[in-house]
Motif scaffolding. Structure first.
Motif, PDB file in Angstrom:
ATOM      1  N   THR A  61       0.818  -1.210   0.000  1.00  0.00           N
ATOM      2  CA  THR A  61       0.000   0.000   0.000  1.00  0.00           C
ATOM      3  C   THR A  61       0.853   1.261   0.000  1.00  0.00           C
ATOM      4  OG1 THR A  61      -1.697  -1.176   1.266  1.00  0.00           O
ATOM      5  CG2 THR A  61      -1.811   1.241   1.234  1.00  0.00           C
ATOM      6  N   PRO A  62       0.772   2.116  -1.036  1.00  0.00           N
ATOM      7  CA  PRO A  62       1.447   3.420  -0.987  1.00  0.00           C
ATOM      8  C   PRO A  62       0.844   4.263   0.132  1.00  0.00           C
ATOM      9  CG  PRO A  62       0.787   2.860  -3.234  1.00  0.00           C
ATOM     10  CD  PRO A  62       0.101   1.880  -2.321  1.00  0.00           C
ATOM     11  N   SER A  63       1.692   4.817   0.983  1.00  0.00           N
ATOM     12  CA  SER A  63       1.228   5.543   2.163  1.00  0.00           C
ATOM     13  C   SER A  63       2.139   6.730   2.438  1.00  0.00           C
ATOM     14  CB  SER A  63       1.217   4.626   3.398  1.00  0.00           C
ATOM     15  OG  SER A  63       0.463   3.456   3.177  1.00  0.00           O
ATOM     16  N   ASP A  64       1.614   7.675   3.203  1.00  0.00           N
ATOM     17  CA  ASP A  64       2.428   8.758   3.759  1.00  0.00           C
ATOM     18  C   ASP A  64       2.841   8.352   5.164  1.00  0.00           C
ATOM     19  OD1 ASP A  64       2.408  10.742   1.644  1.00  0.00           O
ATOM     20  OD2 ASP A  64       0.273  10.995   2.085  1.00  0.00           O
ATOM     21  N   VAL A  65       4.149   8.339   5.419  1.00  0.00           N
ATOM     22  CA  VAL A  65       4.671   7.959   6.729  1.00  0.00           C
ATOM     23  C   VAL A  65       5.691   8.995   7.172  1.00  0.00           C
ATOM     24  CG1 VAL A  65       4.325   5.509   6.220  1.00  0.00           C
ATOM     25  CG2 VAL A  65       6.547   6.552   5.804  1.00  0.00           C
ATOM     26  N   PRO A  66       5.975   9.094   8.459  1.00  0.00           N
ATOM     27  CA  PRO A  66       6.998  10.043   8.914  1.00  0.00           C
ATOM     28  C   PRO A  66       8.369   9.678   8.369  1.00  0.00           C
ATOM     29  CG  PRO A  66       5.630   9.263  10.747  1.00  0.00           C
ATOM     30  CD  PRO A  66       5.312   8.391   9.575  1.00  0.00           C
ATOM     31  N   ALA A  67       9.156  10.686   8.084  1.00  0.00           N
ATOM     32  CA  ALA A  67      10.535  10.441   7.669  1.00  0.00           C
ATOM     33  C   ALA A  67      11.302   9.817   8.821  1.00  0.00           C
ATOM     34  CB  ALA A  67      11.199  11.744   7.245  1.00  0.00           C
ATOM     35  N   PRO A  68      12.241   8.911   8.538  1.00  0.00           N
ATOM     36  CA  PRO A  68      12.988   8.270   9.627  1.00  0.00           C
ATOM     37  C   PRO A  68      13.920   9.244  10.340  1.00  0.00           C
ATOM     38  CG  PRO A  68      13.878   7.614   7.495  1.00  0.00           C
ATOM     39  CD  PRO A  68      12.637   8.395   7.209  1.00  0.00           C
ATOM     40  N   GLU A  69      14.081   9.030  11.621  1.00  0.00           N
ATOM     41  CA  GLU A  69      15.081   9.768  12.387  1.00  0.00           C
ATOM     42  C   GLU A  69      16.374   8.954  12.394  1.00  0.00           C
ATOM     43  OE1 GLU A  69      13.598  10.611  16.261  1.00  0.00           O
ATOM     44  OE2 GLU A  69      11.866  11.762  15.538  1.00  0.00           O
ATOM     45  N   ILE A  70      17.505   9.656  12.339  1.00  0.00           N
ATOM     46  CA  ILE A  70      18.772   8.937  12.269  1.00  0.00           C
ATOM     47  C   ILE A  70      19.506   9.003  13.608  1.00  0.00           C
ATOM     48  CG2 ILE A  70      19.030   9.222   9.791  1.00  0.00           C
ATOM     49  CD1 ILE A  70      21.069  11.440  10.363  1.00  0.00           C
ATOM     50  N   ALA A  71      20.206   7.920  13.911  1.00  0.00           N
ATOM     51  CA  ALA A  71      21.076   7.857  15.081  1.00  0.00           C
ATOM     52  C   ALA A  71      22.413   8.515  14.741  1.00  0.00           C
ATOM     53  CB  ALA A  71      21.288   6.402  15.485  1.00  0.00           C
ATOM     54  N   PRO A  72      23.260   8.789  15.729  1.00  0.00           N
ATOM     55  CA  PRO A  72      24.543   9.444  15.463  1.00  0.00           C
ATOM     56  C   PRO A  72      25.435   8.691  14.486  1.00  0.00           C
ATOM     57  CG  PRO A  72      24.038   9.583  17.801  1.00  0.00           C
ATOM     58  CD  PRO A  72      23.004   8.682  17.191  1.00  0.00           C
ATOM     59  N   ASP A  73      25.288   7.353  14.419  1.00  0.00           N
ATOM     60  CA  ASP A  73      26.143   6.569  13.520  1.00  0.00           C
ATOM     61  C   ASP A  73      25.442   6.209  12.214  1.00  0.00           C
ATOM     62  OD1 ASP A  73      24.292   4.811  14.581  1.00  0.00           O
ATOM     63  OD2 ASP A  73      25.738   3.201  14.948  1.00  0.00           O
ATOM     64  N   GLU A  74      24.371   6.929  11.869  1.00  0.00           N
ATOM     65  CA  GLU A  74      23.615   6.652  10.662  1.00  0.00           C
ATOM     66  C   GLU A  74      23.622   7.863   9.732  1.00  0.00           C
ATOM     67  OE1 GLU A  74      20.257   3.497  12.316  1.00  0.00           O
ATOM     68  OE2 GLU A  74      19.744   5.622  12.224  1.00  0.00           O
ATOM     69  N   VAL A  75      23.197   7.606   8.492  1.00  0.00           N
ATOM     70  CA  VAL A  75      22.954   8.683   7.543  1.00  0.00           C
ATOM     71  C   VAL A  75      21.536   8.541   7.012  1.00  0.00           C
ATOM     72  CG1 VAL A  75      25.387   8.722   6.888  1.00  0.00           C
ATOM     73  CG2 VAL A  75      23.754   7.488   5.458  1.00  0.00           C
ATOM     74  N   LEU A  76      20.974   9.652   6.556  1.00  0.00           N
ATOM     75  CA  LEU A  76      19.679   9.640   5.890  1.00  0.00           C
ATOM     76  C   LEU A  76      19.934   9.687   4.393  1.00  0.00           C
ATOM     77  CD1 LEU A  76      16.578   9.741   6.435  1.00  0.00           C
ATOM     78  CD2 LEU A  76      16.737  12.221   6.091  1.00  0.00           C
ATOM     79  N   VAL A  77      19.360   8.735   3.678  1.00  0.00           N
ATOM     80  CA  VAL A  77      19.563   8.641   2.233  1.00  0.00           C
ATOM     81  C   VAL A  77      18.253   8.961   1.518  1.00  0.00           C
ATOM     82  CG1 VAL A  77      20.068   7.059   0.319  1.00  0.00           C
ATOM     83  CG2 VAL A  77      21.435   6.968   2.411  1.00  0.00           C
TER      84      VAL A  77
END
Length: 327
Positions: A16-32
């Motif tokens: 199902t295509p949906s609108d969801v919150p953008a993920p939050e990143i931890a200090p050792d992660e990146v947002l792509v």
């Protein structure tokens, strides 16, 4: 952000295509910012309710993506905003953005498009970790790959040939076997018409078998092993329960190993990614190994992408086009 969710389990129609919150990143992660995502058989199993993500990981399907770094975590070094990357995930790839542990990032190899780079992380990490890190495949050994025309299979053929190993494959049509031959396989078995055990016995048996079938092939795989052979089970398309002839396994001095990449700790995945970047990425950039892409679907047609993979007629990878590959 837009994402593909699973409000229930079942056929492709539940995606199902949906609108969801953008993920939050931890200090050792990146947002792509995701441009493309690989569609894997594990996604089909998750959709059916048989392969849940590890605890704490995204509930969204998708185990590999390509895209551009949008945000860096506070502890991330060696990467910059805007870098074009591909990544191994535990989930979350069917979305416009995904949080990625920095240790699971890879640069897009030279000579590979940003979209097609999404076809690499899961298959390359799976094949390298199983054939080299686990089974210790050697240059003078014979590898048997079941499903040689699959995403995993096409990558395993290429990598094993680069290692100097001989490759045998099973596939279900002449067209699929021809692609396997072009990629470097020398023993071609049409499983609909031939017995792979007999075909492997004719060449001395398989030193390593990479198996996606599980229970259905267990006894025959042991029979097809060479002395000292290693059977590595990475799938269960043929069921989960079977009898094992211990006497036959002892006579072969063989080993049966079952592995799963998704559930490994992040530190272990990072170690696999490091080895892939060091040993496999140069082969990709030289053209000795290349992603084999069967089809690319817009994210809105995700159900059709799953149906394509489920039919089993594909050769290589199926991708979802999520974002802008040009902008």
């Amino acid at each position: 952000m837009k994402a593909i969710t699973l409000p229930s389990f079942g056929g492709p129609e539940v995606l199902t295509p949906s609108d969801v919150p953008a993920p939050e990143i931890a200090p050792d992660e990146v947002l792509v910012d995701v441009v493309a995502a690989g569609v894997n058989r594990a996604d089909l199993l998750q959709r059916q309710g048989h392969y849940p993500p590890p605890p704490g990981e995204s509930e969204l399907p998708g185990l590999e993506v390509s895209g551009r770094i949008a945000t860096l975590g506070a502890d991330v070094d060696g990467w910059s905003v805007g870098d074009e990357v591909c990544a191994l995930l535990a989930g979350g790839g069917y979305a416009e953005q995904v949080a990625v542990p920095a240790g699971q990032l890879l640069p897009v190899p030279e000579g590979v498009s940003l979209v097609d780079a999404a076809a690499l992380p899961e298959v390359v990490c799976t094949v390298w970790s199983n054939l080299v890190m686990t089974a210790r495949l050697q240059p003078d050994e014979t590898l048997l790959v079941h499903g040689g025309s699959s995403g995993i299979g096409t990558m395993a053929i290429q990598l094993a040939r680069c290692l100097g190993s001989e490759v045998a494959v099973t596939a279900g049509s002449a067209d699929k076997l021809e692609v396997c031959r072009e990629l470097g396989a020398s023993v071609l078995v049409d499983y609909k018409e031939q017995d792979f055990v007999e075909e492997l016995k004719a060449v001395g048996g398989a030193d390593v078998i990479l198996d996606n079938m599980g229970a259905k092939y267990l006894d025959r795989n042991v029979s097809a092993l060479a002395p000292g052979g290693r059977l590595v089970i990475i799938g269960m398309q043929g069921g989960v329960k079977a009898e094992l002839n211990i006497g036959r396994l002892l006579a072969k001095r063989g080993a049966v190993i079952a592995t799963s990449l998704r559930a490994r700790p992040r530190s272990e995945k990072a170690a696999v990614v490091d080895e892939v970047r060091e040993h496999v990425w140069p082969l990709v950039e030289s053209g000795e190994i290349r992603p084999i892409v069967h089809a690319r679907f817009p994210m809105a047609e995700v159900a059709a992408a799953h149906e394509e993979l489920d039919k089993g007629t594909h050769i290589g990878k199926v991708l979802l086009l999520v974002g802008d590959a040009e902008g």
